[in-house]
Scaffold this motif. Sequence first.
Motif, PDB file in Angstrom:
ATOM      1  N   GLU A 261       0.851  -1.191   0.000  1.00  0.00           N
ATOM      2  CA  GLU A 261       0.000   0.000   0.000  1.00  0.00           C
ATOM      3  C   GLU A 261       0.885   1.239   0.000  1.00  0.00           C
ATOM      4  OE1 GLU A 261      -3.537   2.187   2.637  1.00  0.00           O
ATOM      5  OE2 GLU A 261      -2.418   0.468   3.456  1.00  0.00           O
ATOM      6  N   GLY A 265      -2.696   5.847  -0.950  1.00  0.00           N
ATOM      7  CA  GLY A 265      -3.836   4.953  -0.812  1.00  0.00           C
ATOM      8  C   GLY A 265      -3.933   3.868  -1.861  1.00  0.00           C
ATOM      9  N   SER A 266      -3.142   3.957  -2.908  1.00  0.00           N
ATOM     10  CA  SER A 266      -3.189   2.932  -3.952  1.00  0.00           C
ATOM     11  C   SER A 266      -2.560   1.636  -3.446  1.00  0.00           C
ATOM     12  CB  SER A 266      -2.464   3.414  -5.215  1.00  0.00           C
ATOM     13  OG  SER A 266      -1.110   3.720  -4.926  1.00  0.00           O
ATOM     14  N   ILE A 267      -3.075   0.517  -3.942  1.00  0.00           N
ATOM     15  CA  ILE A 267      -2.613  -0.799  -3.510  1.00  0.00           C
ATOM     16  C   ILE A 267      -2.103  -1.570  -4.727  1.00  0.00           C
ATOM     17  CG2 ILE A 267      -3.286  -3.005  -2.491  1.00  0.00           C
ATOM     18  CD1 ILE A 267      -5.267  -1.526  -0.761  1.00  0.00           C
TER      19      ILE A 267
END
Length: 463
Positions: A261, A265-267
């Motif tokens: 992560e 906030g992107s995974i």
Amino acid sequence: MFEFPFGSRRTVPAKDGASWPHVIIIGGGFAGANAVLGLRDTRVRVTLIDRNVYKTFQPLLYQVATAGLNPGDVTMFLRGLSLNVPNMRYRQGEVVGVDPEQQVVRLENGTNSPDELSYDYLVLANGATTTYFGTPGAEEHAMPMYTRSQAIAIRDRVFSELERTSRIEDTDRVHVSIVGGGPTGVEIAGALADFRMQELDILYPEMDPGTLQITLLQRGGELIKEFREEFREYAAEELEARGVELRLGHGVKSVGYDFVELDDGSILESDITVWAAGVAIAETVKDWGLPQDSRGRLDVDENLQVKGFPGVYAAGDIAGGENALPQLAQPAIQSGRAVARMIDADVRAQGKGKKPFHYVDLGTMATIGRRAAITELPDLPIAGSIGLSGTVGWFAWLGVHVTKLLGHRNQRAVSMNLLSLYAGTRATHQPNPVVGEVDSIAAATTFREEAQHRLFGPDKQHS
């Protein structure tokens, strides 16, 4: 008593050696090993202490992690130093305490009470260790690459995941994320990309080469900030040309079993997360009662002596203070040799011959992959800054690294293996990766057992 028919080497100090000052050196890395070598003609008894019986050539660990070199190619038996330093003795042990007031080092020996070794001079060269900067999940799920065993673990994990994935009908991808855009991160990303281009489709014909996905994550906006801008751009271009995805400008917020992560906030899917983001001084050093700087490194003076503690020196990654040097091989080598000179001057002339340590910048190197490396030499009064890249830079990188290896066997093995790995063309290259304990059954079992924690995979749909 057995007598050698052809004579024997000098392996013990002179008859009066028992009365010589005792030097304890903690750590057999670049700094410690070079301190030992620098004391070979000094009338001292040297005890080298390390938890491992071997010295690791860390600049080439990424080649072990990517199956390019054997682990033995980059390690040397520390006891072998006695060939050139007959006044040295090696002691394997874990240092559990240092008492500079009593001049004692305490070693774990497997019994109820530690051994105590007294010293006249102490050299602290125990280096640094991996730091995760408090990142949640990183210590549990990310794989560091600071020791030989860690590099081997990465290598075996990569091939275990490839074997596991090769059995899946609807072929899953193997995502490798590398955290850290310094030389180590760039080098391992480039080596994995070369493996994918040169060997993957031959070794795994049932797979598309795109099955192996490589992503390099860097908090800053540029790679290898140690180099000047043109080389940073060159490294990025070479990696992208090799199919490495660069995710720059975002730090890692957390690490999971199969994901990373980012701080936005992107995974990202990540079956294997390699941690190459930095090092720190071991927490145990705080208990030794020695002054430390803001980064935890020992505060030393111009002679590399720990401030306020005569006879106690620090070299390599652990040495800090106002003029702290980069935690790289060359500063460690030079500081280790310098500490030996300081002790020699003390023994010979009560310190009158001491000269302040002055680091000589010999340049910085990094390899990006096959026939692609960068070598940045220091500024010269006439020519200015000099740099090499491409094939010329790669051969310069190879030459320097081979000469820095301790032992002719290691030098020959690394030279031949790397030339075999990178020379020739794709048509003439014969893939022969160095593999070890590849357990794809265990990998598949873990993959299934981690189902509740996974975000990706055949039976998961990440949103």
